[in-house]
Design a protein around this motif. Sequence first.
Motif, PDB file in Angstrom:
ATOM      1  N   ALA A   2     -10.972  66.698  28.793  1.00  0.00           N
ATOM      2  CA  ALA A   2     -11.755  65.472  28.860  1.00  0.00           C
ATOM      3  C   ALA A   2     -11.383  64.512  27.735  1.00  0.00           C
ATOM      4  CB  ALA A   2     -13.239  65.806  28.775  1.00  0.00           C
ATOM      5  N   SER A   3     -11.502  63.199  28.011  1.00  0.00           N
ATOM      6  CA  SER A   3     -11.299  62.178  26.982  1.00  0.00           C
ATOM      7  C   SER A   3     -12.611  61.440  26.781  1.00  0.00           C
ATOM      8  CB  SER A   3     -10.204  61.196  27.423  1.00  0.00           C
ATOM      9  OG  SER A   3     -10.552  60.544  28.629  1.00  0.00           O
ATOM     10  N   MET A  16     -19.274  58.179  26.781  1.00  0.00           N
ATOM     11  CA  MET A  16     -18.884  58.625  28.107  1.00  0.00           C
ATOM     12  C   MET A  16     -17.653  59.518  27.969  1.00  0.00           C
ATOM     13  SD  MET A  16     -16.967  55.180  29.540  1.00  0.00           S
ATOM     14  CE  MET A  16     -15.942  56.020  30.744  1.00  0.00           C
ATOM     15  N   TYR A  17     -17.384  60.263  29.033  1.00  0.00           N
ATOM     16  CA  TYR A  17     -16.126  61.023  29.022  1.00  0.00           C
ATOM     17  C   TYR A  17     -15.509  61.013  30.419  1.00  0.00           C
ATOM     18  CZ  TYR A  17     -18.631  65.122  30.967  1.00  0.00           C
ATOM     19  OH  TYR A  17     -19.365  65.994  31.753  1.00  0.00           O
ATOM     20  N   LYS A  18     -14.184  61.094  30.453  1.00  0.00           N
ATOM     21  CA  LYS A  18     -13.442  61.171  31.705  1.00  0.00           C
ATOM     22  C   LYS A  18     -12.877  62.576  31.851  1.00  0.00           C
ATOM     23  CE  LYS A  18     -12.119  56.274  31.675  1.00  0.00           C
ATOM     24  NZ  LYS A  18     -10.991  55.309  31.664  1.00  0.00           N
ATOM     25  N   TYR A  19     -12.900  63.072  33.068  1.00  0.00           N
ATOM     26  CA  TYR A  19     -12.408  64.434  33.302  1.00  0.00           C
ATOM     27  C   TYR A  19     -11.781  64.501  34.696  1.00  0.00           C
ATOM     28  CZ  TYR A  19     -16.599  64.830  36.192  1.00  0.00           C
ATOM     29  OH  TYR A  19     -17.551  64.631  37.155  1.00  0.00           O
ATOM     30  N   TYR A  20     -11.006  65.542  34.927  1.00  0.00           N
ATOM     31  CA  TYR A  20     -10.380  65.764  36.225  1.00  0.00           C
ATOM     32  C   TYR A  20     -11.087  66.922  36.918  1.00  0.00           C
ATOM     33  CZ  TYR A  20      -6.728  62.587  34.721  1.00  0.00           C
ATOM     34  OH  TYR A  20      -6.038  61.477  34.289  1.00  0.00           O
ATOM     35  N   GLY A  28      -2.936  65.588  46.661  1.00  0.00           N
ATOM     36  CA  GLY A  28      -2.553  66.838  46.002  1.00  0.00           C
ATOM     37  C   GLY A  28      -2.790  66.807  44.510  1.00  0.00           C
ATOM     38  N   LYS A  29      -3.427  65.738  44.042  1.00  0.00           N
ATOM     39  CA  LYS A  29      -3.706  65.604  42.609  1.00  0.00           C
ATOM     40  C   LYS A  29      -5.215  65.736  42.349  1.00  0.00           C
ATOM     41  CE  LYS A  29       0.174  62.450  41.797  1.00  0.00           C
ATOM     42  NZ  LYS A  29       0.566  61.111  41.281  1.00  0.00           N
ATOM     43  N   ARG A  30      -5.554  66.074  41.104  1.00  0.00           N
ATOM     44  CA  ARG A  30      -6.958  66.183  40.749  1.00  0.00           C
ATOM     45  C   ARG A  30      -7.599  64.800  40.628  1.00  0.00           C
ATOM     46  NH1 ARG A  30      -9.148  70.888  39.376  1.00  0.00           N
ATOM     47  NH2 ARG A  30      -7.760  72.688  39.106  1.00  0.00           N
ATOM     48  N   LYS A  31      -8.863  64.707  41.066  1.00  0.00           N
ATOM     49  CA  LYS A  31      -9.586  63.447  41.004  1.00  0.00           C
ATOM     50  C   LYS A  31     -10.086  63.198  39.586  1.00  0.00           C
ATOM     51  CE  LYS A  31     -11.456  64.031  45.684  1.00  0.00           C
ATOM     52  NZ  LYS A  31     -12.716  64.195  46.470  1.00  0.00           N
ATOM     53  N   GLN A  32      -9.966  61.946  39.156  1.00  0.00           N
ATOM     54  CA  GLN A  32     -10.511  61.587  37.849  1.00  0.00           C
ATOM     55  C   GLN A  32     -11.931  61.063  38.030  1.00  0.00           C
ATOM     56  OE1 GLN A  32      -9.391  58.006  35.474  1.00  0.00           O
ATOM     57  NE2 GLN A  32      -8.534  59.493  34.038  1.00  0.00           N
ATOM     58  N   SER A  33     -12.860  61.561  37.220  1.00  0.00           N
ATOM     59  CA  SER A  33     -14.257  61.145  37.299  1.00  0.00           C
ATOM     60  C   SER A  33     -14.755  60.780  35.910  1.00  0.00           C
ATOM     61  CB  SER A  33     -15.119  62.260  37.888  1.00  0.00           C
ATOM     62  OG  SER A  33     -14.683  62.597  39.196  1.00  0.00           O
ATOM     63  N   THR A  34     -15.890  60.092  35.876  1.00  0.00           N
ATOM     64  CA  THR A  34     -16.482  59.658  34.611  1.00  0.00           C
ATOM     65  C   THR A  34     -17.965  60.021  34.576  1.00  0.00           C
ATOM     66  OG1 THR A  34     -14.973  57.772  34.532  1.00  0.00           O
ATOM     67  CG2 THR A  34     -16.899  57.680  33.105  1.00  0.00           C
TER      68      THR A  34
END
Length: 382
Positions: A2-3, A16-20, A28-34
């Motif tokens: 997470a960032s 806040m933080y962003k994570y996959y 085929g890629k992981r979704k980025q969420s906040t």
Amino acid sequence: MASFQKYTTKDGVRWMYKYYSTIDPATGKRKQSTKRGFKTKKEAQLDASRTEQEIADGTFITEDKVTTFEQVYHQWYETISSTYKPSTKKAVISKFKKRILPHFGNLKMKDITKSYCQEVINKIAKEIKSVENTKMYINQIFEYAIKMDIITSNPLKGVIIPKKNEAFVVDHYDEDRNYWEKSEIKKFLEIVKRECSMRDYMMFHLLIYTGGRKGEVLALRWKDIDFKTKTIHFHKTLFYEKGQYVSLTSKTAASRRFISLDDTTAGLLKKYRTGQSGASVVHLHSKDNEMVFTREDGSPLRLAYPNDKLDEIIESHDLHPITVHGLRHTHASLLFEAGASIKEVQERLGHSDIKMTMNIYTHVTRTVKEQTASRFEKFMEK
């Protein structure tokens, strides 16, 4: 990994933080969420660690299950409302619309944090006294969401209801008391008897002398009063919905009760019944299904009528201000003053939870407190 990032809101700085999260089948890629709304970076880091652990364990709630608080509320209400009386439905809808949905409605359930819940409870506590009841309903939505696998934990758990400053101040007794002393009751009833109709005098007399709820007293029919045994049966409450008045069965078994009447109250009721029907005392049981308190056309009194009439009398005669519910507290206070036990008062008032009776007991009249001190003094002198 997470960032983290801080940002500014009208309520101050937040983190806040962003994570996959899960893998998107299309790319085929992981979704980025906040996830946002944290007061400190440490809070955001702790939540991020839980999120990453849930993703690793396979218990993470995916985006396709994300639901707003209001959506969950409507689903919960649709499920539970069949067990509610019309009056309860109306009260619940009003509470959510006025107090809860403005704070939570548009938020995604997964984004609601413990710190945000605490902020909301703090705000509501400043606006109303009955914040416990509001918190209880908010909690039901979160618990329902857990059962429906919408979220995995309840962010309201551990949130504290703040104490008001008044809880530590002892010099606001007279201004805050919502009941009358015995001398004030006598003065009030003298005014009502002198200036108001027999109906209004009887209505206020019953509220004070039985401790009945406003809706219970206004729903009374003559068949609920037994002049032989000198009892009154409270088992219904008056309710207004969709342009008409209906009598609903009392909510709890404890509310459905028989109240003994003193000779004065029974005599007044007989006199009022005779004057209302034009019949002799011998025929008191005719038209037993008629309501005790009605307007001139025979329809039920407005539920707000006792409130309006009481306020009018208090203002015009500069009496200590209390509410109609305060008359019920007045009855309880005088029962305690007369020596009644907490259990006896609980049964007479129809409280299902003795805590409600205890809350009134903590606000008993000055006379009771003086009597307590006097009894202690006499005991020590022996």
